[in-house]
Design an enzyme around this catalytic site. Structure first.
Site, PDB file in Angstrom:
ATOM      1  CE  LYS A 116       6.189   6.459   9.743  1.00  0.00           C
ATOM      2  NZ  LYS A 116       7.542   6.154   9.231  1.00  0.00           N
ATOM      3  N   GLY A 165       1.355   0.597   7.763  1.00  0.00           N
ATOM      4  CA  GLY A 165       0.008   0.024   7.731  1.00  0.00           C
ATOM      5  C   GLY A 165      -0.711   0.070   9.063  1.00  0.00           C
ATOM      6  CG  PHE A 202      -7.971   4.759  -0.196  1.00  0.00           C
ATOM      7  CD1 PHE A 202      -6.974   4.175   0.580  1.00  0.00           C
ATOM      8  CD2 PHE A 202      -8.801   3.928  -0.949  1.00  0.00           C
ATOM      9  CE1 PHE A 202      -6.805   2.802   0.616  1.00  0.00           C
ATOM     10  CE2 PHE A 202      -8.637   2.539  -0.919  1.00  0.00           C
ATOM     11  CZ  PHE A 202      -7.639   1.975  -0.131  1.00  0.00           C
ATOM     12  CG  HIS A 208       5.281  -0.599  -1.355  1.00  0.00           C
ATOM     13  ND1 HIS A 208       4.936  -0.345  -0.049  1.00  0.00           N
ATOM     14  CD2 HIS A 208       6.618  -0.451  -1.405  1.00  0.00           C
ATOM     15  CE1 HIS A 208       6.017  -0.064   0.648  1.00  0.00           C
ATOM     16  NE2 HIS A 208       7.052  -0.130  -0.148  1.00  0.00           N
ATOM     17  CE  LYS A 237       8.098  -3.360   1.905  1.00  0.00           C
ATOM     18  NZ  LYS A 237       9.219  -2.521   2.376  1.00  0.00           N
ATOM     19  CD  GLU A 288       4.525   4.715   6.214  1.00  0.00           C
ATOM     20  OE1 GLU A 288       5.393   3.904   6.561  1.00  0.00           O
ATOM     21  OE2 GLU A 288       3.316   4.514   6.352  1.00  0.00           O
ATOM     22  CG  ASN A 290      10.629   2.554   5.929  1.00  0.00           C
ATOM     23  OD1 ASN A 290       9.773   2.992   6.679  1.00  0.00           O
ATOM     24  ND2 ASN A 290      10.337   1.802   4.899  1.00  0.00           N
ATOM     25  NE  ARG A 292      13.163  -1.053   8.346  1.00  0.00           N
ATOM     26  CZ  ARG A 292      11.932  -0.587   8.145  1.00  0.00           C
ATOM     27  NH1 ARG A 292      11.534   0.489   8.800  1.00  0.00           N
ATOM     28  NH2 ARG A 292      11.122  -1.168   7.288  1.00  0.00           N
ATOM     29  NE  ARG A 338      10.522  -9.375   3.269  1.00  0.00           N
ATOM     30  CZ  ARG A 338      10.302  -8.322   4.046  1.00  0.00           C
ATOM     31  NH1 ARG A 338       9.714  -8.483   5.223  1.00  0.00           N
ATOM     32  NH2 ARG A 338      10.640  -7.107   3.656  1.00  0.00           N
TER      33      ARG A 338
END
Ligand code: MV4
Length: 453
Positions: A116, A165, A202, A208, A237, A288, A290, A292, A338
Site C-alpha cells: 500500500k 482496514g 487522518f 468512500h 461494505k 488503495e 484493488n 481484482r 449485499r
C-alpha cells in the site's frame, strides 16, 4: 480466444463467471471443496474437480490442487473471482509460468498495489492526488514526529502490507505517537510478515468512492465511472451505488481522466478499482488500488451496460477495447444490497439450511446468487449469499425499486441482513444522500432497538 476457463472460486461469483463464459461459448471447469459438492457452480460448469476439505486453506487456497486441476483439464485460463487467490502475486506468477492465462493484471502490478505504501508512491508520481503523509515507509520515530507536526494531528499509521482496514491505527496527539510507530511496526511484522508502516493525515468520517477501470494489452485503459461505497460496517461494505450522489459530472470527468492517465503510465491491464476518500469539501484522495473484480461490480454494469466479466476475459485473451476516448457513458442509477447470512441484530454469521428461497424480479431487478431452496450455507466461507441489484432512471426510482424488491425477497431457515437494508431504504438521510463512513453506527444507534455495530 480461450476455449476453456477454470473458475477458482465458489458461490455467487463462481456462477457469475460461468454465466460470462457461457455467453462467450467458452467451456468451464469448476473447483470445489467437500462442503460444496451440491453447489450450483459445480452443477453448471462443464467439468468439476474436488480440491480438498471444507476449510478454505485446504481447498480454495490450495494452490497446487488448483494448478493441477487446471493442467489435467487442459484449460487456457483461470479466473480467480474476488478473495482467495485474486490478489496473490505468487498465484499469478505460477499461472504465468505454467502457460495458463491469469484473468487479472500482471503479477508485478498485483505485487506493487499489494504494497500500500509503494502503491501510494506510484500513484502520486503518476499524478493522482494522495493525502499528505510520508513519502515512503517510516524509518524512525523522529521522522514520524516531524511529519505529524508538519501535517497536523490526527494522523493514521498504516501497515504497507495491510489494506481494507487491516493494520491501521489513528494517532490523535504527539504523546500518542511516541509509542505508536514501534508498536505498529511489530504488529505489522506479526500480522503480515512485513514491518513497513507509513503515515497519512487522518480524515474524520470521510466518504468512500472508488473508480472502476479496465485496461487491454495494447496500452488502452478506460474508466467506467465511480461507485459510492461509504456505507460499511467493520470495513465490510453493506451496500453500494453508482453513480455516487456526491460526485458531479465535472469531477467524474476530471478524476476519471487522472486515473486513466496514471494507469496507462503503469501499463495496467484487466479490471481494477481505485479507492478514494472524500473530505467534506468534496476533495478526493487516493488510498488503495484493488487489482481484482469487485463484489460490487454489477452496479457499474447496470449503468454502463457492459458485462465486466466478459470484458475481463476478452482483454485477457488479447482483444482490444474498442472505445473512443477514455470512458464509457453512464445512464440511470443502480444500487446493490449485499444479502448476508447473519443475525441482523448482532451480525453474527448464520449458517445452516435454507428452507424457503424466493428471489424478487420485475423491471430493473437483478439477483446474483448461488443459493436455492433446501441448500445448505456452510460455516466455512464468507456470509454473502446474494446480491440484490436494481437499476432505475434516477436514484429515487432505484431506491423505491430496491425497497419493493427487498419486501419480496423471502429467505427462511437462516437469518439474513434483509431487514437492515429495509431500514436503510426507508431512512430520510439515506434518501437525501447524506451519509459518511459513520452512518451505520449512528443509524443503528437511533433505530428502534439498541444494537452494537
Ligand atoms: C483512512 C481513513 C481516514 N484517513 N485513511 C479503512 C479501509 C481502508 N481502505 C482505508 N480506511 C480508512 N482509511 C485516512 N488517511 C478512514 C478509513 C476508514 C474507512 C474508509 C472507507 C470506508 C469506511 C471506513 C471506516 C473506517 C475507517
Amino acid at each position: 480466444m480461450f476455449k476453456k476457463i477454470l473458475v477458482a472460486n465458489r458461490g455467487e461469483i463462481a456462477l457469475r463467471i460461468i454465466c460470462a463464459c457461457k455467453d462467450l461459448g467458452i467451456q468451464t471447469v469448476a473447483v470445489y471443496s467437500e462442503a460444496d459438492r451440491n453447489s450450483l457452480h459445480v452443477r453448471f460448469a462443464d467439468e468439476a474437480v474436488c480440491i480438498g476439505p471444507p476449510r478454505s486453506a485446504d481447498s480454495y487456497l490450495n494452490l497446487a490442487g488448483i494448478i493441477s486441476a487446471a493442467e489435467v483439464t487442459n484449460v487456457d485460463a483461470i479466473h480467480p473471482g474476488y478473495g482467495f487467490f485474486s490478489e496473490n502475486p505468487h498465484f499469478a506468477e505460477v499461472c504465468e509460468a505454467s502457460k495458463i492465462a491469469f484473468i487479472g493484471p500482471r503479477s508485478e502490478v498485483i505485487r506493487l498495489m499489494g504494497d500500500k505504501n509503494r502503491a501510494r508512491k506510484a500513484m502520486a508520481e503518476a499524478g493522482v492526488p494522495v493525502l499528505p503523509g510520508s513519502e515512503g515507509a517510516i524509518s524512525s520515530e523522529k521522522e514520524a514526529l516531524r511529519l505529524a507536526e508538519q501535517i497536523g494531528y490526527p494522523v493514521i499509521i498504516k501497515a504497507s502490507a495491510g489494506g481494507g482496514g487491516r493494520g491501521m491505527r489513528v494517532v490523535a496527539s504527539e504523546a500518542e505517537l511516541n509509542a505508536s510507530v514501534a508498536n505498529a511496526q511489530s504488529e505489522a511484522a506479526a500480522a503480515f510478515g512485513c514491518a513497513d508502516v507509513y503515515l497519512e493525515k487522518f480524515l474524520e468520517n470521510p466518504r468512500h468512492i472508488e473508480f472502476q477501470v479496465i485496461g487491454d494489452h495494447h496500452g488502452k485503459v478506460i474508466h467506467l465511472g465511480e461507485r459510492e461505497c461509504t456505507i460499511q460496517r467493520r470495513h465490510q461494505k453493506v451496500l453500494e451505488e453508482s453513480p455516487s450522489p456526491s460526485i458531479d459530472a465535472e469531477t467524474r470527468t476530471r478524476v476519471g481522466r487522472t486515473v486513466v492517465t496514471a494507469l496507462e503510465k503503469l501499463g495496467y491491464t484487466n479490471s481494477g478499482t481505485i479507492e478514494f476518500l472524500m473530505d467534506p469539501s468534496g476533495n478526493l484522495y487516493f488510498i488503495e488500488m484493488n487489482t481484482r473484480l469487485q463484489v460490487e461490480h454489477p452496479v457499474t454494469e447496470m449503468v454502463t451496460g457492459i458485462d465486466l466479466v466478459k470484458t475481463q476475459i476478452l482483454v485477457a485473451a488479447g482483444e482490444r477495447l474498442e472505445v473512443e476516448g477514455d470512458h464509457l457513458p453512464m445512464r440511470g442509477h443502480s444500487i446493490e444490497c449485499r444479502i448476508c447470512a447473519e443475525n441482523p441484530e448482532t451480525f453474527a454469521p448464520s449458517a445452516g439450511k435454507v428452507t424457503v428461497f424466493h428471489v424478487p424480479g420485475g423491471t430493473g431487478v437483478r439477483v446474483d446468487t448461488a443459493a436455492y431452496a433446501e441448500c445448505v450455507i456452510p460455516p466455512y466461507y464468507d456470509s454473502l449469499i446474494a446480491k440484490l441489484i436494481v437499476q432505475g432512471k434516477d436514484r429515487e426510482e432505484a431506491i423505491s425499486r430496491m425497497a419493493r424488491a427487498l419486501d419480496m425477497f423471502i429467505v427462511e431457515g437462516i437469518s439474513t441482513s434483509i431487514s437492515v437494508h429495509q431500514k436503510i431504504m426507508a431512512d430520510p438521510e439515506f434518501r437525501a444522500g447524506r451519509f459518511d463512513t459513520g452512518y451505520l453506527r449512528k443509524f443503528m444507534r437511533n433505530g428502534s432497538r439498541r444494537k452494537s455495530v
